[in-house]
Design an enzyme around this catalytic site. Structure first.
Site: not given
Ligand SMILES: [Zn+2]
Length: 1104
Positions: A808, A811, A990
């Site tokens: 992504h 990010e 994350e």
């Molecule tokens: Zn992501």
């Protein structure tokens, strides 16, 4: 009864001293007993029973009421009501009816099915009839109104009441300002509001002109209630308006009847008086909701960047996806409630989303490609065929590596050649790059000169002119006077004028006083020349070129000023109410290179790598609306931002509003600040990205898409920046930017830094991206102790660890974590040495280079979220995913299935750092599935890394981890690598954009230092996964850790929400009328019960 008996769950709450149900039965409520003809003793005993019941239910918690509801209490009360209704209102015995109505209101209020039950009992129209016949009796009317309010909790019941003139009757009971019967007045307004839960009722209220009536009432009460004794009534009127404006029809009428202006003025008064604060919030929200929808000032909602895609296999066409989503939609303003439904649908029910099909959880699907094609990936395991003969020659530092990188570059060119036909832009850059040997034998400065104004007309212009301007004040002799920077043009004037830019850049680089590890401006520049963007960026953002260091001290998350959102929304409303200071002029347009240089305005720019500001509009003297570019080929996914701003007046607060945000909530509401980089500070020796901005909040706004589309709502992120310096150039971003070029330069520097006799470091090209950028894959392991068979054999049998990140593009936190991982793995740290001697690391640091380069947030140029493509990645449209998966298949096919796979991400709605993994058992447990898990065998090793990180990584939150497999994530890297490649330890890691709410970093923002540390700590945790390294893990890592740390409570969270969970914290921008403190139905009922003066009439208001 045994107080703690086994049947606690099934029997009534044990602290009941007696059973209310007994009373429900004991009261002989059969019609013949208690009608007016019944004897007085019976009536009195029934009333007594009702009173006791009421007292019983009023004391204690709601548990008693819920118990009574479960036992049929609502039905009993409804029957009592029906049975005591004589058929003629004047013959009813109100001594009994009133307590029944009160009790019904209290119990029914807690009964979700009360509407349906009342309809079945025939009590709805009966109550309405009772009301119609008692409008002269304030007390009786109030009791009926309270019950109607309760019945109307159900939409169908509300509609039934509405279709029987209920609204008209109640509307006539809502008087202009009075001091009499305030409880009845309030009950009537609340009942009216309750009926407006039904769309039919809203339509009919609008068509009957009730909106203007409500506004007149509100104005009347507002102006005459000077002692502020009827705040609850004024609030109730606002609730009616809130309800009616849930529909577009209601909002239009509200605006056309002058509602905005009226509320704007009344709010001004309310703001001045502390005791009216409770009216401010609902008023402001009402105005915000009703502001006329304003299309974004764009010609198309489609991204300013479009890229021609190759045809899918079997497809003939090869078209740029055009703004098809612009034309098909009629401009349709949706109703608020539809909007909410959409949002609800978007948040998938957690339980429903869990995969409960054991076959899907346990069985590996057939490979998505034939085995024969896997052999091509053998080249990505160079360590397996390398003979390490050069180890003998280790004194000659020249190396296996430099030769390998030239091979790679050749491979790249071969690779890219087949894409040339599809590239929209010139291949000049590539050919220029080819003329220079990739390993930099020339001086860096020479390369800089050779490139700058030939192939990359104006590369570094922004930076150099910025630099020159700053230098002007210090070394005036160096630079001729130039006006403000003039970006974004390709004219030859600049070329001829270039004489001053080179020395400027050289001098700048020379005096780059701060040492930045693994960063060299010239190296960055050289790498940038090869980076291909859709618009053909020829300018570098200064922070990326110059580099930066983490701020020396930690930065705390900001505390939110109370009322900041209200204040910002009022300022937005003023745009409509008071236009004197409104400028509304476009001062920057990404698509228009000739953006004029406006006087008295900031200057914006974003045509550089990762930049994505599409348009800037000066709203007021010091306020700007900013519009972000949608992901290329798309018309959505705006969240990430990165742009340059200059020409500021120091010391002045500038308000910035990013007006086309899409997420319904944001960490910007919970302490997060954007980051800012000042060029002047950098040149003064402080090159840092700093968390900046005050008055930050995030709320729903009045903008809608330019051309109309399904989405009707945007959100505003607003923040205020007060710049420190005059003549500065600053950069603002969502998070610390990390460009693709930065990665390429970083890998070169990393490669240069290692000792090739100890570390085997090999950078190869996984594949080319759609836009023709190489996607690097790096192999890192330890060189064998000798070139002897035994050592080579040991190396070739080391288990693989595969790490990926930045699928992504918005990010960059993931890239900083990866940078920490890469640097650690190449370091001399004994743990790193041990890891290299134990494992072979295969790393794809940016899975989505094109997205990163072009400033996208979520997708690749093919419009797809690449982390939803892993099940069946298209080789043409998702090459990086296709080949990463192919490589994993290959490893599996040669018996080298990775021991660990981890894909690094950034998380925009949660704090801290955490892992998502996969477990069959946990998924089945949490879904409360019927499958018997007792016989299921599962290796608990999937938890080892999280447990280790919990001990050693201060940023890590064990309790935020989750190991369930969701249907909606079935095509993510984590799930596919686990299920199809068979990697037990397959994770998503994350990292928050915001900060920490636990551990030693609690209250602090996430910074680059913490992100890089996380990358290192993740490597540390890998020591825990094999026996070989466990000892080292215990001795070198755990022994000196503070084990006071509670590691017992290792429960993972129930609520798995991968990318964007709803924020648990309170949000202020809900569409409902904000609650009024200390006011609820039960207290209303009690007040009515204690009212005297039954015979007083109710003041009337004509609906005219
Ligand atoms: Zn992501």
């Amino acid at each position: 009864m045994n107080i703690y008996g086994d049947c606690r769950d099934k029997t009534p709450p044990v602290y009941f001293s007696f059973d209310p149900w007994y009373f429900v039965h004991a009261a002989r409520w059969e019609k013949q007993d208690v009608t007016v003809q019944g004897n007085t003793a019976d009536v009195q005993s029934t009333v007594n029973v009702l009173n006791i019941l009421d007292e019983l239910l009023s004391a204690g918690t709601d548990r008693r009421i819920h118990y009574m509801i479960r036992k049929g209490g609502s039905e009993a009360l409804l029957n009592a009501l029906v049975n005591n209704y004589s058929g003629h209102c004047s013959h009813c015995n109100y001594t009994i009816l009133l307590p029944i109505l009160y009790l019904l209101a209290k119990v029914g209020h807690k009964d979700r099915s009360i509407g349906k039950k009342a309809e079945e009992a025939g009590a709805v129209l009966l109550t309405l009839n009772l009301l119609k016949n008692n409008i002269q009796h304030a007390k009786r009317a109030a009791a009926c109104l309270l019950v109607i309010q309760v019945f109307a909790q159900s939409v169908s019941t509300a509609t039934l009441i509405g279709s029987n003139q209920g609204q008209d009757v109640i509307y006539r009971l809502m008087p202009r300002y009075t001091t009499k019967n305030l409880q009845t007045v309030k009950a009537s307004i609340n009942a009216f509001a309750a009926l407006l839960c039904s769309n039919t009722n809203i339509s009919s209220a609008v068509s009957k002109g009730f909106v203007s009536g409500l506004l007149q009432l509100y104005e009347d009460w507002h102006s005459k209630d000077t002692k502020h004794s009827a705040i609850e009534i004024r609030y109730a009127l606002l609730c009616c308006l809130h309800r009616i404006t849930r529909r577009a029809l209601g909002r239009h009428t509200f605006v056309s009847q002058g509602g905005l202006r009226l509320l704007y003025h009344t709010t001004q008064t309310c703001l001045l008086n502390k005791c009216l604060t409770s009216l401010v919030e609902p008023s402001v929200q009402l105005m915000r909701k009703c502001l006329p929808k304003t299309p974004l000032p764009l010609t198309s909602d489609h991204s300013a960047y479009s890229f021609p895609l190759p045809a899918r296999q079997g497809e003939a066409a090869c078209n740029v996806v055009k703004a098809s989503d612009g034309g098909n939609w009629d401009f349709l303003e949706e109703d608020e409630e539809d909007d909410e439904e959409c949002q609800e649908a978007a948040t998938i029910d957690y339980d429903d989303d869990l995969e409960t099909d054991l076959n899907k959880l346990c069985l590996c699907p057939d490979p998505d490609r034939p085995k024969e094609v896997l052999h091509q990936y053998s080249r990505l395991c160079p360590e397996l065929s390398h003979d390490f003969q050069e180890l003998d020659l280790s004194s000659q530092r020249s190396s296996p590596s430099s030769s390998s990188s030239s091979n790679d570059d050749t491979a790249l060119r071969d690779n890219l050649a087949c894409h040339n036909g599809e590239r929209r832009w010139s291949t000049e850059v590539l050919s220029q790059a080819e003329k220079d040997p990739p390993n930099q034998t020339k001086s860096d400065a020479a390369i800089l000169k050779a490139k700058d104004f030939n192939s990359h007309n104006g590369l570094l212009k922004t930076s150099s002119v910025v630099g020159s301007k700053v230098i002007q004040t210090r070394k005036p002799s160096l630079v001729p006077k130039s006006g403000p920077a003039n970006d974004g043009c390709n004219d030859n004037k600049e070329e001829n004028n270039n004489s001053y830019d080179f020395p400027t850049i050289d001098k700048l680089i020379e005096r780059q006083g701060v040492f930045i590890p693994y960063h060299e401006a010239t190296m960055y520049h050289a790498a940038a020349v090869k980076t291909k963007s859709i618009p053909g960026f020829d300018i570098l953002a200064f922070p990326d070129f110059w580099g930066h260091v983490p701020k020396p001290a930690n930065e705390p998350m900001t505390t939110r000023k109370p009322g900041v959102q209200r204040q910002k929304v009022i300022e937005d409303i003023q745009r409509f109410m008071n236009t004197d200071d409104i400028i509304n002029r476009v001062v920057f347009d990404m698509e228009d290179d000739r953006s004029p240089d406006m006087p008295d305005s900031l200057r914006f720019f974003s045509r550089f790598e990762c930049g994505n500001l599409r348009k800037a509009i000066q709203v007021r003297r010091y306020e700007y609306d900013l519009i972000l570019n949608a992901d290329a080929n798309c018309s959505q996914h705006t969240q990430w931002f990165y742009f340059e701003v200059s020409k500021m007046v120091p010391g002045v607060p500038y308000r910035f509003n990013i007006i086309n945000c899409e997420k319904s909530n944001s960490q910007f509401n919970y302490g997060m600040q954007p980051v800012l980089y000042s060029v002047r500070d950098a040149l003064n020796g402080q090159p840092c990205w700093l968390r900046s901005g005050t008055d930050i909040c995030y709320f729903r706004n009045h903008f809608c898409p330019a051309r109309g589309s399904r989405r009707t709502t945007f959100y505003t992120l607003t923040f205020t920046i007060t710049f420190k310096h005059n003549e500065d150039v600053c950069y603002l971003a969502y998070h610390y930017p990390y460009t693709y070029t930065a990665l390429m330069a970083h890998l070169k520097l990393l490669h240069r830094s290692i000792d090739p006799t100890k570390i085997y470091f090999r950078q190869q090209i996984l594949c080319a991206t759609l836009a023709g950028n190489p996607c690097p894959i790096v192999t890192i392991t330890g060189c064998p102790a000798s070139k002897g068979c035994k050592d080579i054999h040991q190396l070739r049998n080391r288990p693989c660890i595969v790490l990926t990140s930045r699928v992504h593009p918005g990010e960059p936190n993931a890239s900083w974590v990866m940078k920490g991982t890469l640097e650690f793995l190449c370091s001399r740290d004994p743990v790193a040495t041990a890891l290299r001697e134990t494992f072979v690391f295969k790393i794809v640091p940016i899975l989505n280079p094109d997205g990163v380069i072009n400033g996208m947030h979520r997708c690749d140029v093919n419009k797809e979220d690449l982390n939803r493509q892993w099940s069946k990645p298209d080789p043409l449209l998702c090459p990086t995913i296709y080949h990463t998966k192919g490589f994993l298949y290959y490893l599996n096919s040669i018996g080298r299935t990775p021991l660990v796979f981890c894909d690094y991400h950034g998380h925009s709605r949660k704090k801290n750092v955490f892992l998502y993994g996969c477990s069959v058992k946990e998924t089945l447990w949490q879904s409360s599935s019927d499958v018997d898990t007792a016989g299921l065998k599962e290796d608990p090793g999937y938890r080892a890394i999280a447990k280790a990180l919990d001990r050693i990584a201060p940023a890590f939150s064990f309790n935020s981890c989750n190991y369930t497999v969701e249907k909606s994530r079935s095509s993510t890297a984590r799930v596919v690598v686990w299920r199809e490649i068979g990697v037990l330890r397959s994770y998503t890691m994350e990292s928050t954009y915001n900060g920490f709410d636990q551990g030693i970093y609690k209250g602090l923002h996430m910074g680059i230092r913490e992100l890089e540390e996380m990358g290192m700590k993740f490597c540390h945790s890998l020591l825990s996964v094999t026996k070989d390294t466990k000892e080292l893990y215990d001795t070198s890592l755990i022994s000196y850790m503070n084990l006071d740390h509670n590691i017992q409570d290792h429960k993972s969270h129930n609520i798995f929400e991968d990318d964007e969970p709803p924020c648990a914290e309170e949000i202020e921008y809900s569409t409902e009328c904000p609650g009024l403190h200390g006011s609820d139905l039960e207290s209303d009922v009690n007040k009515c019960m204690s009212c005297t003066g039954e015979e007083e009439g109710v003041a009337h208001l004509d609906g005219s």
